[in-house]
Scaffold this active site. Structure first.
Site, PDB file in Angstrom:
ATOM      1  N   GLU A 240     -15.142 -14.704   3.894  1.00 52.95           N
ATOM      2  CA  GLU A 240     -15.084 -15.901   3.040  1.00 52.95           C
ATOM      3  C   GLU A 240     -14.114 -15.739   1.878  1.00 52.95           C
ATOM      4  O   GLU A 240     -14.511 -15.807   0.713  1.00 52.95           O
ATOM      5  CB  GLU A 240     -16.484 -16.170   2.463  1.00 52.95           C
ATOM      6  CG  GLU A 240     -17.570 -16.285   3.490  1.00 52.95           C
ATOM      7  CD  GLU A 240     -18.964 -16.301   2.856  1.00 52.95           C
ATOM      8  OE1 GLU A 240     -19.180 -15.645   1.826  1.00 52.95           O
ATOM      9  OE2 GLU A 240     -19.830 -16.982   3.407  1.00 52.95           O
ATOM     10  N   PRO A 241     -12.841 -15.528   2.154  1.00 49.96           N
ATOM     11  CA  PRO A 241     -11.907 -15.391   1.033  1.00 49.96           C
ATOM     12  C   PRO A 241     -11.617 -16.731   0.361  1.00 49.96           C
ATOM     13  O   PRO A 241     -11.454 -17.753   1.036  1.00 49.96           O
ATOM     14  CB  PRO A 241     -10.643 -14.839   1.694  1.00 49.96           C
ATOM     15  CG  PRO A 241     -10.738 -15.277   3.115  1.00 49.96           C
ATOM     16  CD  PRO A 241     -12.189 -15.383   3.462  1.00 49.96           C
ATOM     17  N   GLY A 242     -11.577 -16.735  -0.945  1.00 50.15           N
ATOM     18  CA  GLY A 242     -11.211 -17.948  -1.681  1.00 50.15           C
ATOM     19  C   GLY A 242      -9.925 -17.704  -2.445  1.00 50.15           C
ATOM     20  O   GLY A 242      -8.885 -18.302  -2.202  1.00 50.15           O
TER      21      GLY A 242
ATOM     22  N   TYR B 240     -13.042 -13.326 -18.476  1.00 56.18           N
ATOM     23  CA  TYR B 240     -12.952 -12.041 -17.761  1.00 56.18           C
ATOM     24  C   TYR B 240     -11.824 -11.143 -18.268  1.00 56.18           C
ATOM     25  O   TYR B 240     -11.447 -10.201 -17.577  1.00 56.18           O
ATOM     26  CB  TYR B 240     -12.689 -12.271 -16.265  1.00 56.18           C
ATOM     27  CG  TYR B 240     -13.495 -13.354 -15.602  1.00 56.18           C
ATOM     28  CD1 TYR B 240     -14.866 -13.226 -15.402  1.00 56.18           C
ATOM     29  CD2 TYR B 240     -12.873 -14.510 -15.137  1.00 56.18           C
ATOM     30  CE1 TYR B 240     -15.582 -14.220 -14.777  1.00 56.18           C
ATOM     31  CE2 TYR B 240     -13.589 -15.509 -14.496  1.00 56.18           C
ATOM     32  CZ  TYR B 240     -14.950 -15.356 -14.328  1.00 56.18           C
ATOM     33  OH  TYR B 240     -15.645 -16.338 -13.700  1.00 56.18           O
TER      34      TYR B 240
ATOM     35  N   CYS C  71      -9.616 -25.819 -30.400  1.00 56.02           N
ATOM     36  CA  CYS C  71     -10.062 -25.486 -31.735  1.00 56.02           C
ATOM     37  C   CYS C  71     -10.925 -24.234 -31.666  1.00 56.02           C
ATOM     38  O   CYS C  71     -12.132 -24.288 -31.878  1.00 56.02           O
ATOM     39  CB  CYS C  71     -10.845 -26.674 -32.280  1.00 56.02           C
ATOM     40  SG  CYS C  71     -11.066 -26.544 -34.012  1.00 56.02           S
ATOM     41  N   GLU C  72     -10.306 -23.125 -31.306  1.00 61.50           N
ATOM     42  CA  GLU C  72     -11.068 -21.895 -31.105  1.00 61.50           C
ATOM     43  C   GLU C  72     -10.084 -20.730 -31.059  1.00 61.50           C
ATOM     44  O   GLU C  72      -9.111 -20.775 -30.291  1.00 61.50           O
ATOM     45  CB  GLU C  72     -11.835 -22.016 -29.771  1.00 61.50           C
ATOM     46  CG  GLU C  72     -12.701 -20.854 -29.493  1.00 61.50           C
ATOM     47  CD  GLU C  72     -13.910 -21.212 -28.617  1.00 61.50           C
ATOM     48  OE1 GLU C  72     -14.370 -22.375 -28.612  1.00 61.50           O
ATOM     49  OE2 GLU C  72     -14.387 -20.297 -27.939  1.00 61.50           O
TER      50      GLU C  72
ATOM     51  N   TYR D 295     -10.017 -20.619  -9.250  1.00 60.22           N
ATOM     52  CA  TYR D 295     -10.947 -20.565 -10.376  1.00 60.22           C
ATOM     53  C   TYR D 295     -10.325 -21.016 -11.707  1.00 60.22           C
ATOM     54  O   TYR D 295     -10.781 -20.592 -12.764  1.00 60.22           O
ATOM     55  CB  TYR D 295     -11.555 -19.158 -10.509  1.00 60.22           C
ATOM     56  CG  TYR D 295     -12.195 -18.675  -9.227  1.00 60.22           C
ATOM     57  CD1 TYR D 295     -13.366 -19.263  -8.758  1.00 60.22           C
ATOM     58  CD2 TYR D 295     -11.616 -17.677  -8.452  1.00 60.22           C
ATOM     59  CE1 TYR D 295     -13.953 -18.840  -7.567  1.00 60.22           C
ATOM     60  CE2 TYR D 295     -12.188 -17.251  -7.262  1.00 60.22           C
ATOM     61  CZ  TYR D 295     -13.356 -17.842  -6.828  1.00 60.22           C
ATOM     62  OH  TYR D 295     -13.923 -17.432  -5.654  1.00 60.22           O
TER      63      TYR D 295
HETATM   64  N1  LLP Z   1     -18.359 -15.724  -0.793  1.00 61.48           N
HETATM   65  C1  LLP Z   1     -19.303 -15.675  -1.740  1.00 61.48           C
HETATM   66  C2  LLP Z   1     -20.711 -15.640  -1.349  1.00 61.48           C
HETATM   67  C3  LLP Z   1     -18.950 -15.649  -3.086  1.00 61.48           C
HETATM   68  O1  LLP Z   1     -19.891 -15.590  -4.008  1.00 61.48           O
HETATM   69  C4  LLP Z   1     -17.576 -15.700  -3.443  1.00 61.48           C
HETATM   70  C5  LLP Z   1     -17.172 -15.723  -4.836  1.00 61.48           C
HETATM   71  C6  LLP Z   1     -16.614 -15.762  -2.423  1.00 61.48           C
HETATM   72  C7  LLP Z   1     -17.043 -15.763  -1.108  1.00 61.48           C
HETATM   73  C8  LLP Z   1     -15.142 -15.841  -2.688  1.00 61.48           C
HETATM   74  O2  LLP Z   1     -14.652 -14.754  -3.395  1.00 61.48           O
HETATM   75  P1  LLP Z   1     -13.059 -14.586  -3.553  1.00 61.48           P
HETATM   76  O3  LLP Z   1     -12.486 -14.311  -2.196  1.00 61.48           O
HETATM   77  O4  LLP Z   1     -12.515 -15.835  -4.108  1.00 61.48           O
HETATM   78  O5  LLP Z   1     -12.911 -13.444  -4.475  1.00 61.48           O
HETATM   79  N2  LLP Z   1     -14.875 -17.242 -11.214  1.00 61.48           N
HETATM   80  C9  LLP Z   1     -14.535 -15.883 -10.882  1.00 61.48           C
HETATM   81  C10 LLP Z   1     -14.784 -15.577  -9.440  1.00 61.48           C
HETATM   82  C11 LLP Z   1     -16.215 -15.797  -9.034  1.00 61.48           C
HETATM   83  C12 LLP Z   1     -16.407 -15.556  -7.588  1.00 61.48           C
HETATM   84  C13 LLP Z   1     -17.761 -15.976  -7.162  1.00 61.48           C
HETATM   85  N3  LLP Z   1     -18.012 -15.801  -5.775  1.00 61.48           N
HETATM   86  C14 LLP Z   1     -13.093 -15.621 -11.262  1.00 61.48           C
HETATM   87  O6  LLP Z   1     -12.445 -16.516 -11.799  1.00 61.48           O
HETATM   88  O7  LLP Z   1     -12.587 -14.524 -11.068  1.00 61.48           O
END
Ligand code: LLP
Length: 464
Positions: free
Chosen positions: A318-320, A366, A393-394, A423
């Site tokens: 599940e890459p995002g 982060y 304003c921060e 993100y």
């Molecule tokens: N699958 C599950 C169950 C997850 O919780 C996540 C991310 C992904 C897949 C996708 O992960 P990726 O491939 O994108 O790394 N907001 C944070 C990232 C939070 C990720 C949460 N879960 C940031 O900006 O770095």
């Protein structure tokens, strides 16, 4: 009194060392179709960023469609068979993106009712959707079951009975995975590490909770237990964590198979290893090599399955970030440029841009680092110590904390920040009533608005 001096540009390893280097574009950090033309203007997919700024205003997110699609294809090919790769839509979702993902043959991971609704509005095939969430409501589960999603990932015992109840009232059987925390610690920011004990996701492997949850799914009416899920963390660079998690899950799997009746055991064939593949935000970083990760992971899963004596499962991932992240940049307009005396009587230059923590909260949340270039021209000045800040304003509204920038960057210049596809828009806010920027797609020299800029009328219309 000693005269104020500009801090020399700090020779940090990841920072630009010269003006010439600052004008160059680190190709692996920017969308694949990014270039700087002979007149100094940067373009993405043949569209000059100056044109984008003029036509759509700033700040604006620019999304390179070919880049996004090619990353989908690359991952699908690496894992062999599009169905196994799910795009984690939390990174960035829109109806158009869902359509691209569907066209590229990938599946989709949603983590909220809203993400599911966007996917369904885009006619994304529900039989290719996996549903996540640690606190899914009855409404959310009902929508998921009624629309026929492929898999729901169970995150609590409470959810097992709730989902069983929902599936029974809808009158169908729902395939489920159980989310396991395999206790693998990956080297990433603590807020995006998800596999240690004592955090909100999933069931602990070590305590036996995961095993008991799996058994409860088997026993639950109208749930069909299909396999295990884990996600060790995000922005991970050491692929050993994925392998270790897979091995641990397969050991648990073998234990389950020993106890389950044969026909139940035979249904168990999905091992979902989540996302997390690290990308290059800075020139000195290298993204995880997904072909290598995929080949290695599939090989290790095959070996581990053989070792524990279970049939090799289908591997879902599940890459995002690795899909959306590098495909976008944000273009800002430089406003105030101000030299500020620091406590040791040196000077830091503050370059303010017309967005900030509302369109990119990641540096504040982060301590994320980003690469910066000037998009409308090549700059010439000597490097001076700078901080890129937003208009909120921060004082924590910092986009880039500390970087050398040529001293001729001035109000009106266009400043571009790379790798903002994951993100940033999805975590954006309207803090200080700054309207969300548009997302503009670019392809073959053409641009189009995918998501328009929010307006004050949009906001005022929410108030009754
Ligand atoms: N699958 C599950 C169950 C997850 O919780 C996540 C991310 C992904 C897949 C996708 O992960 P990726 O491939 O994108 O790394 N907001 C944070 C990232 C939070 C990720 C949460 N879960 C940031 O900006 O770095």
């Amino acid at each position: 009194m000693d005269p104020l001096v500009h801090l020399p540009s700090v020779p940090l390893r990841q920072r630009t060392q010269s003006t010439e280097e600052f004008n160059a574009i680190p190709a692996h950090v920017y969308p694949c179709n990014t270039a700087r033309r002979a007149d100094g203007v940067m373009s993405v997919a043949g569209v000059p960023l100056t044109d984008i700024a003029e036509r759509y205003g700033t700040p604006a997110f620019i999304l390179d469609e070919d880049d996004f699609r090619s990353r989908c294809r690359r991952l699908a090919k690496a894992f062999g068979g599009g169905q196994r790769v799910h795009y984690a839509s939390k990174a960035f979702i829109s109806k158009t993106v869902c359509r691209w993902v569907a066209e590229e043959g990938l599946a989709l991971d949603v983590a909220s009712q809203g993400e599911l609704q966007v996917a369904l509005a885009a006619d994304f095939p529900p039989e290719r959707i996996t549903v996540h969430g640690n606190n899914k409501s009855r409404d959310f589960l009902t929508l998921a079951v009624e629309s026929g999603v492929e898999l729901i990932v169970i995150d609590s015992l409470q959810e097992i009975s709730l989902l069983s109840d929902v599936a029974t009232s809808v009158g169908c059987e729902q395939d489920v995975l159980v989310r396991v925390t395999p206790g693998v610690h990956v080297d990433t920011h603590e807020f995006i590490a998800t596999s240690h004990e004592d955090q909100k996701f999933g069931f602990s492997l070590a305590s036996g909770a995961a095993y008991r949850a799996a058994m409860a799914c088997v026993d639950a009416k109208n749930l069909s237990f299909r396999g295990l899920h884990c996600h060790v963390g995000s922005q991970v660079f050491d692929a050993a964590g994925f392998v270790l998690a897979a091995e641990r899950l397969l050991k648990m799997w073998a234990g389950l198979l020993q106890e389950l009746p044969r026909e139940e055991g035979e249904r168990l064939n999905i091992l979902d290893l989540g996302g997390g593949y690290g990308i290059a935000y800075m020139p000195d970083q290298q993204a995880l090599d997904v072909e290598h990760v995929a080949a290695n992971l599939l090989e290790k899963v095959a070996e581990a399955s053989y070792k524990v004596g279970v049939p090799r499962p289908v591997v879902n991932v599940e890459p995002g970030r690795a899909i959306a992240g590098p495909s976008m940049v944000t273009v800002y307009r430089v406003g105030t440029v101000k030299d500020v005396e620091t406590s040791d009587r040196t000077v830091r230059r503050y370059i303010s841009v017309d967005g900030g923590m509302s369109d990119n909260i990641r540096p504040a949340l982060y301590q994320a680092e980003y690469d910066v270039r000037i998009a409308n021209r090549e700059v010439e000045g000597d490097l001076v110590h700078c901080r890129i800040v937003g208009s909120h304003c921060e004082s924590g509204d910092i986009l880039v904390n500390d970087l050398p920038v040529p001293n001729d960057v001035r109000p009106g210049d266009l400043l571009v920040i790379a790798a903002t596809g994951a993100y940033c828009y999805s975590m954006s806010s309207r803090y200080n009533m700054m309207m969300r920027p548009p997302v503009v797609t670019v392809k073959d020299g053409e641009s189009a608005v995918m998501i328009r800029r929010e307006t004050i009328e949009d906001v005022l219309s929410l108030e009754t």
